[in-house]
Design a protein around this motif. Structure first.
Motif, PDB file in Angstrom:
ATOM      1  N   SER A   1       0.783  -1.241   0.000  1.00 38.07           N
ATOM      2  CA  SER A   1       0.000   0.000   0.000  1.00 38.07           C
ATOM      3  C   SER A   1       0.806   1.277   0.000  1.00 38.07           C
ATOM      4  O   SER A   1       0.229   2.363  -0.080  1.00 38.07           O
ATOM      5  CB  SER A   1      -0.923   0.017   1.238  1.00 38.07           C
ATOM      6  OG  SER A   1      -1.778  -1.096   1.241  1.00 38.07           O
ATOM      7  N   LEU A   2       2.143   1.170   0.093  1.00 39.70           N
ATOM      8  CA  LEU A   2       2.979   2.362   0.223  1.00 39.70           C
ATOM      9  C   LEU A   2       3.980   2.468  -0.914  1.00 39.70           C
ATOM     10  O   LEU A   2       4.628   1.487  -1.284  1.00 39.70           O
ATOM     11  CB  LEU A   2       3.739   2.313   1.551  1.00 39.70           C
ATOM     12  CG  LEU A   2       4.659   3.499   1.864  1.00 39.70           C
ATOM     13  CD1 LEU A   2       3.841   4.773   2.045  1.00 39.70           C
ATOM     14  CD2 LEU A   2       5.496   3.221   3.107  1.00 39.70           C
ATOM     15  N   GLY A   3       4.091   3.667  -1.461  1.00 39.81           N
ATOM     16  CA  GLY A   3       5.168   3.996  -2.390  1.00 39.81           C
ATOM     17  C   GLY A   3       6.002   5.102  -1.778  1.00 39.81           C
ATOM     18  O   GLY A   3       5.461   5.992  -1.112  1.00 39.81           O
ATOM     19  N   VAL A   4       7.318   5.047  -1.954  1.00 40.87           N
ATOM     20  CA  VAL A   4       8.212   6.052  -1.376  1.00 40.87           C
ATOM     21  C   VAL A   4       9.164   6.557  -2.453  1.00 40.87           C
ATOM     22  O   VAL A   4       9.763   5.756  -3.183  1.00 40.87           O
ATOM     23  CB  VAL A   4       9.019   5.478  -0.191  1.00 40.87           C
ATOM     24  CG1 VAL A   4       9.919   6.560   0.404  1.00 40.87           C
ATOM     25  CG2 VAL A   4       8.097   4.920   0.884  1.00 40.87           C
ATOM     26  N   VAL A   5       9.294   7.872  -2.546  1.00 42.02           N
ATOM     27  CA  VAL A   5      10.274   8.490  -3.442  1.00 42.02           C
ATOM     28  C   VAL A   5      11.267   9.245  -2.570  1.00 42.02           C
ATOM     29  O   VAL A   5      10.886  10.165  -1.842  1.00 42.02           O
ATOM     30  CB  VAL A   5       9.620   9.463  -4.442  1.00 42.02           C
ATOM     31  CG1 VAL A   5      10.682  10.040  -5.374  1.00 42.02           C
ATOM     32  CG2 VAL A   5       8.538   8.771  -5.255  1.00 42.02           C
ATOM     33  N   PHE A   6      12.527   8.840  -2.614  1.00 40.36           N
ATOM     34  CA  PHE A   6      13.579   9.463  -1.809  1.00 40.36           C
ATOM     35  C   PHE A   6      14.317  10.519  -2.625  1.00 40.36           C
ATOM     36  O   PHE A   6      14.418  10.424  -3.851  1.00 40.36           O
ATOM     37  CB  PHE A   6      14.594   8.408  -1.352  1.00 40.36           C
ATOM     38  CG  PHE A   6      14.015   7.293  -0.529  1.00 40.36           C
ATOM     39  CD1 PHE A   6      13.877   7.422   0.853  1.00 40.36           C
ATOM     40  CD2 PHE A   6      13.620   6.112  -1.124  1.00 40.36           C
ATOM     41  CE1 PHE A   6      13.358   6.397   1.611  1.00 40.36           C
ATOM     42  CE2 PHE A   6      13.100   5.071  -0.371  1.00 40.36           C
ATOM     43  CZ  PHE A   6      12.960   5.219   1.002  1.00 40.36           C
ATOM     44  N   GLN A   7      14.890  11.487  -1.927  1.00 40.40           N
ATOM     45  CA  GLN A   7      15.675  12.517  -2.607  1.00 40.40           C
ATOM     46  C   GLN A   7      16.892  11.912  -3.293  1.00 40.40           C
ATOM     47  O   GLN A   7      17.292  12.342  -4.370  1.00 40.40           O
ATOM     48  CB  GLN A   7      16.114  13.585  -1.606  1.00 40.40           C
ATOM     49  CG  GLN A   7      16.862  14.748  -2.247  1.00 40.40           C
ATOM     50  CD  GLN A   7      17.210  15.834  -1.243  1.00 40.40           C
ATOM     51  OE1 GLN A   7      16.834  15.759  -0.076  1.00 40.40           O
ATOM     52  NE2 GLN A   7      17.913  16.851  -1.692  1.00 40.40           N
ATOM     53  N   GLN A   8      17.476  10.883  -2.685  1.00 37.80           N
ATOM     54  CA  GLN A   8      18.680  10.267  -3.242  1.00 37.80           C
ATOM     55  C   GLN A   8      18.363   9.050  -4.111  1.00 37.80           C
ATOM     56  O   GLN A   8      19.236   8.231  -4.371  1.00 37.80           O
ATOM     57  CB  GLN A   8      19.617   9.860  -2.095  1.00 37.80           C
ATOM     58  CG  GLN A   8      20.069  11.020  -1.221  1.00 37.80           C
ATOM     59  CD  GLN A   8      20.813  12.093  -1.995  1.00 37.80           C
ATOM     60  OE1 GLN A   8      21.485  11.796  -2.977  1.00 37.80           O
ATOM     61  NE2 GLN A   8      20.675  13.346  -1.576  1.00 37.80           N
ATOM     62  N   PHE A   9      17.106   8.915  -4.535  1.00 40.00           N
ATOM     63  CA  PHE A   9      16.636   7.885  -5.468  1.00 40.00           C
ATOM     64  C   PHE A   9      16.585   6.492  -4.842  1.00 40.00           C
ATOM     65  O   PHE A   9      15.591   5.801  -4.972  1.00 40.00           O
ATOM     66  CB  PHE A   9      17.478   7.827  -6.754  1.00 40.00           C
ATOM     67  CG  PHE A   9      17.798   9.162  -7.359  1.00 40.00           C
ATOM     68  CD1 PHE A   9      16.842  10.166  -7.440  1.00 40.00           C
ATOM     69  CD2 PHE A   9      19.060   9.439  -7.843  1.00 40.00           C
ATOM     70  CE1 PHE A   9      17.128  11.406  -8.004  1.00 40.00           C
ATOM     71  CE2 PHE A   9      19.363  10.669  -8.412  1.00 40.00           C
ATOM     72  CZ  PHE A   9      18.394  11.656  -8.480  1.00 40.00           C
TER      73      PHE A   9
END
Length: 222
Positions: A88-96
């Protein structure tokens, strides 16, 4: 009835530094419904990333309650948290945080494999919308920063999550690329009613969200 995706009630978070307790989040109360898009702003060190980490289950609050998908997480064990993050979760990080041994297609397909899903028309749509058609066999460490961020966005949305957490998703991009990525992110999330909570210092990026929360002195103001 509106589906509740995230609900925080009287959440506090403290850190000990040199024997001194610092309260970063102070009795926070927030509600995020299905399809809501929210920009979270605030000074560096104000606790924005901490708030995202609490919602993702990477950290635990000192007090208060956190409900995800209308389910109280206080009794969740590691298996519950892993299942939530997987499905249920998607994550986009600053460092990819891409998987460098893998090519572009395998990075995008990674959450699908975790869920026993196959590459489908939605993945093709993501690839086409994000301009990744000719890059699928390339290893991600050969890509530009903008290309890597597009891969990270495709990966975060491939399994059609109910919630997307994004921490400075355009922080490493120039202004033109940032605005282009934001348009695509909102468009693609909107197609599956995915809720977005995005940490950003950019007011231009914040303007793409429906709402804006500002974190200051442990409190969130809308």
């Amino acid at each position: 009835m509106t589906d509740q995706i995230v609900e925080l009630q009287k959440i506090t978070k403290e850190f000990i530094d040199g024997g001194v307790s610092h309260r970063v989040l102070d009795r926070i109360e927030l509600l995020l419904n299905a399809g809501d898009t929210v920009a979270l702003t605030g000074a560096s060190g104000s606790g924005k990333s901490t708030l995202l980490n609490l919602i993702a289950g990477f950290e635990r609050p000192n007090t208060g309650s956190l409900s995800l998908l209308s389910d109280d997480t206080s009794a969740w064990n590691d298996r519950h948290w892993s299942q939530f993050r997987k499905t249920s979760l998607g994550v986009v990080f600053q460092q990819f945080n891409l998987l460098t041994p893998l090519n572009v297609k395998d990075n995008i397909a990674f959450p699908l494999r975790l869920n026993g899903l196959n590459w489908d028309k939605w993945c093709e749509h993501l690839v086409q919308s994000l301009g990744l058609e000719g890059l699928l066999e390339r290893h991600v460490d050969t890509l530009s920063g903008g290309q890597q961020q597009r891969v990270a966005i495709a990966r975060s949305l491939a399994h059609k999550p109910k919630l997307l957490l994004a921490d400075e998703p355009t922080g490493n991009l120039d202004q033109t690329a940032s605005l282009e990525v934001m348009k695509l992110l909102c468009q693609l999330a909107g197609e599956h009613n995915t809720s977005i909570l995005m940490v950003t210092h950019s007011l231009e990026c914040a303007d793409f969200m429906q709402r804006r929360w500002h974190l200051d002195n442990g409190q969130v103001h809308e």
